[in-house]
Design a protein around this motif. Sequence first.
Motif, mmCIF file in Angstrom:
data_model
loop_
_atom_site.group_PDB
_atom_site.id
_atom_site.type_symbol
_atom_site.label_atom_id
_atom_site.label_comp_id
_atom_site.label_asym_id
_atom_site.label_seq_id
_atom_site.Cartn_x
_atom_site.Cartn_y
_atom_site.Cartn_z
ATOM 1 N N SER A 22 0.831 -1.203 0.000
ATOM 2 C CA SER A 22 0.000 0.000 0.000
ATOM 3 C C SER A 22 0.863 1.249 0.000
ATOM 4 O O SER A 22 0.578 2.216 -0.709
ATOM 5 C CB SER A 22 -0.920 0.005 1.234
ATOM 6 O OG SER A 22 -1.801 -1.105 1.202
ATOM 7 N N ASP A 25 2.255 1.656 -3.394
ATOM 8 C CA ASP A 25 1.215 2.154 -4.303
ATOM 9 C C ASP A 25 0.991 3.650 -4.095
ATOM 10 O O ASP A 25 0.854 4.407 -5.059
ATOM 11 C CB ASP A 25 -0.106 1.401 -4.076
ATOM 12 C CG ASP A 25 -0.013 -0.050 -4.563
ATOM 13 O OD1 ASP A 25 0.917 -0.340 -5.345
ATOM 14 O OD2 ASP A 25 -0.867 -0.850 -4.151
ATOM 15 N N LEU A 26 0.943 4.069 -2.821
ATOM 16 C CA LEU A 26 0.745 5.490 -2.534
ATOM 17 C C LEU A 26 1.919 6.322 -3.049
ATOM 18 O O LEU A 26 1.743 7.399 -3.612
ATOM 19 C CB LEU A 26 0.575 5.715 -1.030
ATOM 20 C CG LEU A 26 -0.740 5.224 -0.411
ATOM 21 C CD1 LEU A 26 -0.705 5.402 1.102
ATOM 22 C CD2 LEU A 26 -1.921 5.969 -0.987
ATOM 23 N N ALA A 29 1.668 6.496 -6.801
ATOM 24 C CA ALA A 29 0.578 7.405 -7.184
ATOM 25 C C ALA A 29 0.976 8.861 -6.961
ATOM 26 O O ALA A 29 0.682 9.732 -7.783
ATOM 27 C CB ALA A 29 -0.683 7.073 -6.390
ATOM 28 N N VAL A 161 -5.393 10.964 -9.346
ATOM 29 C CA VAL A 161 -5.661 9.926 -8.338
ATOM 30 C C VAL A 161 -7.147 9.876 -7.987
ATOM 31 O O VAL A 161 -7.513 9.460 -6.886
ATOM 32 C CB VAL A 161 -4.805 10.166 -7.072
ATOM 33 C CG1 VAL A 161 -3.337 10.040 -7.395
ATOM 34 C CG2 VAL A 161 -5.105 11.532 -6.462
ATOM 35 N N ASP A 163 -9.355 7.898 -8.844
ATOM 36 C CA ASP A 163 -9.885 6.542 -8.643
ATOM 37 C C ASP A 163 -9.572 5.997 -7.249
ATOM 38 O O ASP A 163 -10.074 4.942 -6.871
ATOM 39 C CB ASP A 163 -9.305 5.594 -9.701
ATOM 40 C CG ASP A 163 -7.785 5.560 -9.688
ATOM 41 O OD1 ASP A 163 -7.172 6.571 -9.287
ATOM 42 O OD2 ASP A 163 -7.213 4.533 -10.081
ATOM 43 N N GLN A 164 -8.753 6.709 -6.478
ATOM 44 C CA GLN A 164 -8.418 6.259 -5.124
ATOM 45 C C GLN A 164 -9.551 6.614 -4.163
ATOM 46 O O GLN A 164 -10.339 7.529 -4.415
ATOM 47 C CB GLN A 164 -7.123 6.935 -4.658
ATOM 48 C CG GLN A 164 -5.918 6.667 -5.534
ATOM 49 C CD GLN A 164 -5.295 5.318 -5.280
ATOM 50 O OE1 GLN A 164 -5.536 4.696 -4.245
ATOM 51 N NE2 GLN A 164 -4.489 4.851 -6.220
ATOM 52 N N SER A 165 -9.618 5.884 -3.043
ATOM 53 C CA SER A 165 -10.592 6.219 -2.009
ATOM 54 C C SER A 165 -10.134 7.463 -1.243
ATOM 55 O O SER A 165 -9.041 7.981 -1.483
ATOM 56 C CB SER A 165 -10.782 5.045 -1.051
ATOM 57 O OG SER A 165 -9.559 4.684 -0.438
ATOM 58 N N PRO A 168 -6.478 7.444 0.943
ATOM 59 C CA PRO A 168 -5.299 7.456 0.066
ATOM 60 C C PRO A 168 -5.160 8.751 -0.727
ATOM 61 O O PRO A 168 -4.051 9.265 -0.907
ATOM 62 C CB PRO A 168 -5.545 6.256 -0.867
ATOM 63 C CG PRO A 168 -6.388 5.340 -0.072
ATOM 64 C CD PRO A 168 -7.286 6.234 0.727
ATOM 65 N N ARG A 169 -6.301 9.303 -1.180
ATOM 66 C CA ARG A 169 -6.245 10.582 -1.893
ATOM 67 C C ARG A 169 -5.671 11.682 -1.003
ATOM 68 O O ARG A 169 -4.846 12.501 -1.432
ATOM 69 C CB ARG A 169 -7.652 10.985 -2.349
ATOM 70 C CG ARG A 169 -7.896 10.806 -3.840
ATOM 71 C CD ARG A 169 -9.255 11.301 -4.221
ATOM 72 N NE ARG A 169 -10.315 10.517 -3.608
ATOM 73 C CZ ARG A 169 -11.561 10.931 -3.448
ATOM 74 N NH1 ARG A 169 -11.905 12.146 -3.837
ATOM 75 N NH2 ARG A 169 -12.469 10.157 -2.905
ATOM 76 N N ILE A 172 -1.880 11.116 -0.536
ATOM 77 C CA ILE A 172 -1.143 11.396 -1.770
ATOM 78 C C ILE A 172 -1.044 12.899 -2.005
ATOM 79 O O ILE A 172 0.034 13.427 -2.310
ATOM 80 C CB ILE A 172 -1.813 10.695 -2.973
ATOM 81 C CG1 ILE A 172 -1.627 9.180 -2.865
ATOM 82 C CG2 ILE A 172 -1.241 11.210 -4.293
ATOM 83 C CD1 ILE A 172 -2.501 8.395 -3.819
#
Length: 312
Positions: A22, A25-26, A29, A161, A163-165, A168-169, A172
């Motif tokens: 995760s 991924d962050l 992103a 970003v 599409d992120q929840s 996470p947004r 980021i």
Amino acid sequence: MSGGLFALLDDVAALARLAAASVDDLGAAAGRATAKAAGVVIDDTAVTPQYVHGITADRELPIIKRIAIGSLRNKIVFILPAALLLSQFAPWALTPILMLGATYLCYEGAEKVFGRLLGHAAHDTPAAAEGPDAERFMVTGAIRTDFILSAEIMVIALNEVADQSFWPRLIILFVVAIVITAAVYGVVAGIVKMDDVGLSLTQRSSGLAKKIGRGLVAGMPKLLSFLSVVGTAAMLWVGGHILLVGTDTLGWHAPYGLVHHAEEYVHHVAGVGGVLAWLVNTAASAVIGLIVGALVVGIVSVLPFGKKKSHA
């Protein structure tokens, strides 16, 4: 008992791997979001040095520090919460807001172009010569312009970003705000203090160091003037490009389609097709930015506050 312990350890290891993935991924992103906003970042980096042009050496870094703090406050306190709320409850509003900011960039760029053509810019008095009130006014103006650029950066990053929840947004965009602010104002601080580095080198005993130092001292004013031109061009380019893409997103496809067709026409040129396509898009965006900016300058000039500004 040992079987249960090993199963628990396996579960912990799996959770650790998931957490690491995760984080990766962050990070990826955040990197993509930062890269997507690179055009505005270049704009921000090129625009800022002009605010310390003519300032005494002892005031350069304090002013840059004040602008950097204001920039970070813009991003984290104001823009980030507003962008997240809009993306959560009114995502349709992001494109129009982005276009409003782009129009302001076009206005700023066009105003600087006309100021240079008419010779107004050459008569500006350095803030250091006018006193602390003028310096404070200049810093406020820099932070205000940065607010628009920061909003563009954060909204562009947010679109990347989308599409992120939610959480996470948030993470980021927070990372993007910190990294971009540190990068932009770190580079700006290095640029404006390079002449002091050159002066220090001229006092060394080494002939090579003295030669490099003299080159830096002689070259920095030219570099700052060049960056001022680049900053103005970048305002028009970035603002025009956002308007071009925004009109296409909102349903008016003709301008973007025309530019895209011109890009495709030169894209097939062997070896340099990609560069030519980028130049076509950039030039078209800058022309659009200049046209829109000129219209806004004309409108503002006939308004009461515009007349007061021009007389001042």
